[in-house]
Design a protein around this motif. Structure first.
Motif, PDB file in Angstrom:
ATOM      1  N   THR A  72      -8.495 -15.255  24.692  1.00 22.22           N
ATOM      2  CA  THR A  72      -9.648 -16.175  24.016  1.00 22.22           C
ATOM      3  C   THR A  72     -10.925 -15.630  23.554  1.00 22.22           C
ATOM      4  O   THR A  72     -11.202 -14.836  24.564  1.00 22.22           O
ATOM      5  CB  THR A  72      -9.687 -17.329  24.921  1.00 22.22           C
ATOM      6  OG1 THR A  72      -8.788 -18.063  25.166  1.00 22.22           O
ATOM      7  CG2 THR A  72     -10.543 -18.385  24.100  1.00 22.22           C
TER       8      THR A  72
ATOM      9  N   LEU B 201     -12.992 -21.468   9.666  1.00 19.48           N
ATOM     10  CA  LEU B 201     -13.995 -21.393  10.798  1.00 19.48           C
ATOM     11  C   LEU B 201     -15.206 -21.048  10.406  1.00 19.48           C
ATOM     12  O   LEU B 201     -15.465 -19.785   9.665  1.00 19.48           O
ATOM     13  CB  LEU B 201     -13.522 -20.432  11.794  1.00 19.48           C
ATOM     14  CG  LEU B 201     -11.985 -20.615  12.421  1.00 19.48           C
ATOM     15  CD1 LEU B 201     -11.564 -19.620  13.278  1.00 19.48           C
ATOM     16  CD2 LEU B 201     -11.950 -22.239  12.958  1.00 19.48           C
TER      17      LEU B 201
ATOM     18  N   SER C  67      -8.794 -20.091   9.478  1.00 22.04           N
ATOM     19  CA  SER C  67      -8.236 -20.758  10.545  1.00 22.04           C
ATOM     20  C   SER C  67      -6.744 -20.505  10.607  1.00 22.04           C
ATOM     21  O   SER C  67      -6.121 -19.884   9.877  1.00 22.04           O
ATOM     22  CB  SER C  67      -8.817 -22.284  10.489  1.00 22.04           C
ATOM     23  OG  SER C  67      -7.813 -22.858   9.544  1.00 22.04           O
TER      24      SER C  67
ATOM     25  N   THR D  12     -11.897 -32.686  11.761  1.00 24.71           N
ATOM     26  CA  THR D  12     -12.571 -32.110  13.001  1.00 24.71           C
ATOM     27  C   THR D  12     -12.670 -30.565  12.795  1.00 24.71           C
ATOM     28  O   THR D  12     -11.781 -30.230  12.190  1.00 24.71           O
ATOM     29  CB  THR D  12     -12.039 -32.376  14.263  1.00 24.71           C
ATOM     30  OG1 THR D  12     -10.634 -32.052  14.220  1.00 24.71           O
ATOM     31  CG2 THR D  12     -12.212 -33.962  14.655  1.00 24.71           C
TER      32      THR D  12
ATOM     33  N   ASP E   6     -11.562 -28.328  14.396  1.00 26.44           N
ATOM     34  CA  ASP E   6     -10.336 -27.387  14.942  1.00 26.44           C
ATOM     35  C   ASP E   6      -9.008 -27.487  14.075  1.00 26.44           C
ATOM     36  O   ASP E   6      -8.145 -27.008  13.858  1.00 26.44           O
ATOM     37  CB  ASP E   6      -9.801 -27.757  16.179  1.00 26.44           C
ATOM     38  CG  ASP E   6      -9.605 -29.476  16.442  1.00 26.44           C
ATOM     39  OD1 ASP E   6     -10.760 -30.276  16.162  1.00 26.44           O
ATOM     40  OD2 ASP E   6      -8.508 -29.760  16.900  1.00 26.44           O
ATOM     41  N   ARG E   7      -9.489 -28.597  12.825  1.00 21.34           N
ATOM     42  CA  ARG E   7      -8.261 -28.704  11.917  1.00 21.34           C
ATOM     43  C   ARG E   7      -8.562 -28.431  10.512  1.00 21.34           C
ATOM     44  O   ARG E   7      -8.000 -28.656   9.633  1.00 21.34           O
ATOM     45  CB  ARG E   7      -8.111 -30.281  12.050  1.00 21.34           C
ATOM     46  CG  ARG E   7      -7.314 -30.656  13.388  1.00 21.34           C
ATOM     47  CD  ARG E   7      -6.879 -32.146  13.316  1.00 21.34           C
ATOM     48  NE  ARG E   7      -6.074 -32.286  14.648  1.00 21.34           N
ATOM     49  CZ  ARG E   7      -5.014 -32.281  14.940  1.00 21.34           C
ATOM     50  NH1 ARG E   7      -4.164 -31.763  14.401  1.00 21.34           N
ATOM     51  NH2 ARG E   7      -4.858 -32.613  16.285  1.00 21.34           N
TER      52      ARG E   7
ATOM     53  N   ASP F 158     -10.328 -26.141  24.504  1.00 21.49           N
ATOM     54  CA  ASP F 158      -9.595 -27.070  23.459  1.00 21.49           C
ATOM     55  C   ASP F 158     -10.735 -27.911  22.845  1.00 21.49           C
ATOM     56  O   ASP F 158     -11.880 -27.584  22.767  1.00 21.49           O
ATOM     57  CB  ASP F 158      -9.205 -28.357  24.712  1.00 21.49           C
ATOM     58  CG  ASP F 158     -10.088 -28.694  25.763  1.00 21.49           C
ATOM     59  OD1 ASP F 158     -11.360 -28.819  25.474  1.00 21.49           O
ATOM     60  OD2 ASP F 158      -9.720 -29.182  26.749  1.00 21.49           O
ATOM     61  N   SER F 159     -10.347 -28.878  22.179  1.00 20.30           N
ATOM     62  CA  SER F 159     -11.257 -29.753  21.415  1.00 20.30           C
ATOM     63  C   SER F 159     -12.604 -30.100  22.001  1.00 20.30           C
ATOM     64  O   SER F 159     -13.547 -30.740  21.078  1.00 20.30           O
ATOM     65  CB  SER F 159     -10.307 -30.568  20.566  1.00 20.30           C
ATOM     66  OG  SER F 159      -9.963 -31.773  21.110  1.00 20.30           O
TER      67      SER F 159
ATOM     68  N   PHE G  70      -4.844 -22.371  19.045  1.00 18.10           N
ATOM     69  CA  PHE G  70      -6.019 -23.307  18.913  1.00 18.10           C
ATOM     70  C   PHE G  70      -7.238 -22.713  18.463  1.00 18.10           C
ATOM     71  O   PHE G  70      -7.463 -21.435  18.815  1.00 18.10           O
ATOM     72  CB  PHE G  70      -6.544 -23.973  20.158  1.00 18.10           C
ATOM     73  CG  PHE G  70      -7.547 -24.950  20.101  1.00 18.10           C
ATOM     74  CD1 PHE G  70      -7.338 -26.276  19.629  1.00 18.10           C
ATOM     75  CD2 PHE G  70      -8.704 -24.462  20.266  1.00 18.10           C
ATOM     76  CE1 PHE G  70      -8.465 -26.986  19.470  1.00 18.10           C
ATOM     77  CE2 PHE G  70      -9.966 -25.315  20.390  1.00 18.10           C
ATOM     78  CZ  PHE G  70      -9.774 -26.796  19.779  1.00 18.10           C
ATOM     79  N   ASN G  71      -7.921 -23.277  17.639  1.00 16.25           N
ATOM     80  CA  ASN G  71      -9.340 -22.469  16.988  1.00 16.25           C
ATOM     81  C   ASN G  71     -10.060 -23.689  16.866  1.00 16.25           C
ATOM     82  O   ASN G  71      -9.666 -24.882  16.327  1.00 16.25           O
ATOM     83  CB  ASN G  71      -9.089 -21.714  15.942  1.00 16.25           C
ATOM     84  CG  ASN G  71      -8.259 -21.897  14.792  1.00 16.25           C
ATOM     85  OD1 ASN G  71      -8.000 -21.152  14.039  1.00 16.25           O
ATOM     86  ND2 ASN G  71      -8.495 -23.355  14.497  1.00 16.25           N
ATOM     87  N   THR G  72     -11.501 -23.495  16.878  1.00 14.32           N
ATOM     88  CA  THR G  72     -12.501 -24.277  16.330  1.00 14.32           C
ATOM     89  C   THR G  72     -13.854 -23.751  16.159  1.00 14.32           C
ATOM     90  O   THR G  72     -13.680 -22.340  16.114  1.00 14.32           O
ATOM     91  CB  THR G  72     -12.663 -25.421  17.301  1.00 14.32           C
ATOM     92  OG1 THR G  72     -13.525 -26.663  17.028  1.00 14.32           O
ATOM     93  CG2 THR G  72     -13.299 -24.883  18.793  1.00 14.32           C
ATOM     94  N   TYR G  73     -14.925 -24.397  15.966  1.00 14.69           N
ATOM     95  CA  TYR G  73     -16.267 -23.717  15.872  1.00 14.69           C
ATOM     96  C   TYR G  73     -17.034 -24.940  16.377  1.00 14.69           C
ATOM     97  O   TYR G  73     -16.789 -26.115  16.419  1.00 14.69           O
ATOM     98  CB  TYR G  73     -16.366 -23.290  14.405  1.00 14.69           C
ATOM     99  CG  TYR G  73     -16.706 -24.247  13.444  1.00 14.69           C
ATOM    100  CD1 TYR G  73     -17.628 -25.177  13.095  1.00 14.69           C
ATOM    101  CD2 TYR G  73     -15.445 -24.553  12.568  1.00 14.69           C
ATOM    102  CE1 TYR G  73     -17.487 -25.948  11.913  1.00 14.69           C
ATOM    103  CE2 TYR G  73     -15.161 -25.373  11.423  1.00 14.69           C
ATOM    104  CZ  TYR G  73     -16.409 -26.221  11.462  1.00 14.69           C
ATOM    105  OH  TYR G  73     -16.296 -26.766  10.148  1.00 14.69           O
TER     106      TYR G  73
END
Length: 368
Positions: free
Chosen positions: A189, A68, A206, A61, A63-64, A134-135, A240-243
């Motif tokens: 954030t 990014l 990331s 996913t 976030d993992r 969050d995710s 936490f990070n994601t795109y």
């Protein structure tokens, strides 16, 4: 990187039939049923079993992943990186005692992993987001915050910089842009967008990228008599990070999709005749994949298409052959490619031979 492939993938095998030959020193030892002569080389084209090839999504996913993604106006959907840092404490341990502090300046650091160096004028834009992240977040959730009023700062990336650390430092009145209300419990954030002289994208490190991960650094001052201890540095990495994409692409059930986020893999199964299993020595095997549309990716940052064999066929949860040399095969694929992609997989195909041969199938995936 995302690749859509037609289901007309094929395995081209060059097989050398093993014929017995007389031993010149003892011609009588060759059985009458074993003809002499030279081995015969034949080509065999195998098309996948109808209805048995599939694409499965969700292996890694956003976030993992190691990177990014951030993009602007590239084909497909634009991406924005989102980062929630670990909380900043309201006091720190100095000289054996907890001390409150005042902030002199703040730095925000990012690791640039890849960019298209043919595009000039690259600039990163940092926007302040609400602390909850969050995710489950989507682009519509954060879009209202991507406005000038929430702009923290922008970072100019010199045209000569292809990879490395980029940062901005906030001092004086600019510190108000990262001031944290008590209700936010020390949490900062932010979102990252980009602009450049032409459509482009970047990969940023990331939280699992080590020294390339984002860092929020607070340069603080504490009121103690020892001048050597008055200046303190507080570093916080991402919690936490994601795109997120402006318009997330969906899997097309009529195509094999590889790559993307969440990442997708394609499972392709082949018929495996008895003569290939028992009676030949494989000298070459080529997996051919035909892109249905131009490959989506970052120009100047080619990805890898990887083929792996199966230890057993359990569908989406099939265990794969180890990734040591010889048990995985790759080919470089550039963004925008439309030509047939070919991966040499003879070493994997040889594991399908013999009485205890492994299942004749391949998982195809893409990185990054």
């Amino acid at each position: 990187m995302r690749v859509w492939m037609t289901r007309a993938a094929a395995l081209l095998g060059a097989a050398a039939a093993l014929g017995c030959q007389e031993r010149l020193t003892a011609p009588g030892e060759c059985p009458a049923s074993c003809p002499g002569g030279q081995p015969m080389v034949v080509d065999t084209v195998l098309t996948p079993l109808v209805g048995s090839d599939s694409a499965f999504q969700g292996y890694v996913t956003p976030d993992r992943g190691l990177a990014l993604l951030v993009s602007d106006a590239l084909p497909g959907a634009d991406a924005r990186a989102l980062i929630r840092f670990n909380p900043l404490p309201d006091s720190i341990l100095v000289g054996g005692e907890q001390q409150t502090f005042t902030i002199d300046s703040v730095a925000l650091n990012f690791g640039l992993l890849a960019r298209d160096t043919t595009v000039s004028g690259l600039r990163l834009f940092l926007y302040r987001l609400p602390p909850a992240l969050d995710s489950t977040v989507t682009y519509p959730d954060i879009a209202p915050a991507l406005v000038p009023a929430n702009l923290i700062d922008s970072i100019v990336v010199e045209d000569s910089v292809a990879r490395g650390q980029v940062r901005t430092v906030l001092t004086g009145p600019a510190l108000a842009r990262v001031a944290i209300p008590a209700a936010d419990s020390g949490v900062l954030t932010l979102a990252v967008a980009i602009r450049a002289a032409a459509p482009t994208g970047v990969r940023l490190g990331s939280l699992v990228a080590g020294t390339d991960a984002p860092f929020w650094i607070t340069y603080a001052r504490v009121a103690v008599t020892d001048t050597a201890l008055q200046r303190q540095t507080i570093t916080r990495g991402p919690a936490f990070n994601t795109y997120v994409f402006t318009a997330p692409p969906a899997l097309d059930p009529d195509l094999l999709t590889v790559g993307g986020a969440p990442s997708a893999r394609a499972l392709v199964r082949f018929p495996w005749p008895a003569r290939l299993r028992d009676s030949v020595r494989l000298v070459r095997a080529t997996l051919e994949l035909v892109p249905e549309a131009p490959v989506l990716g970052l120009p100047g940052d080619p990805g890898l298409l990887e083929a792996r064999g199966l230890l057993s066929d359990l569908g989406a949860k099939s265990p794969l052959l180890p990734g040591s040399p010889g048990l995985r095969d790759t080919v470089s694929v550039a963004a925008g490619a439309t030509d047939t992609v070919r991966i040499e997989v003879v070493r994997i195909a040889r594991t399908w031979q013999g009485a205890g041969g492994l299942p004749p199938g391949l998982f195809v995936s893409a990185t990054p």
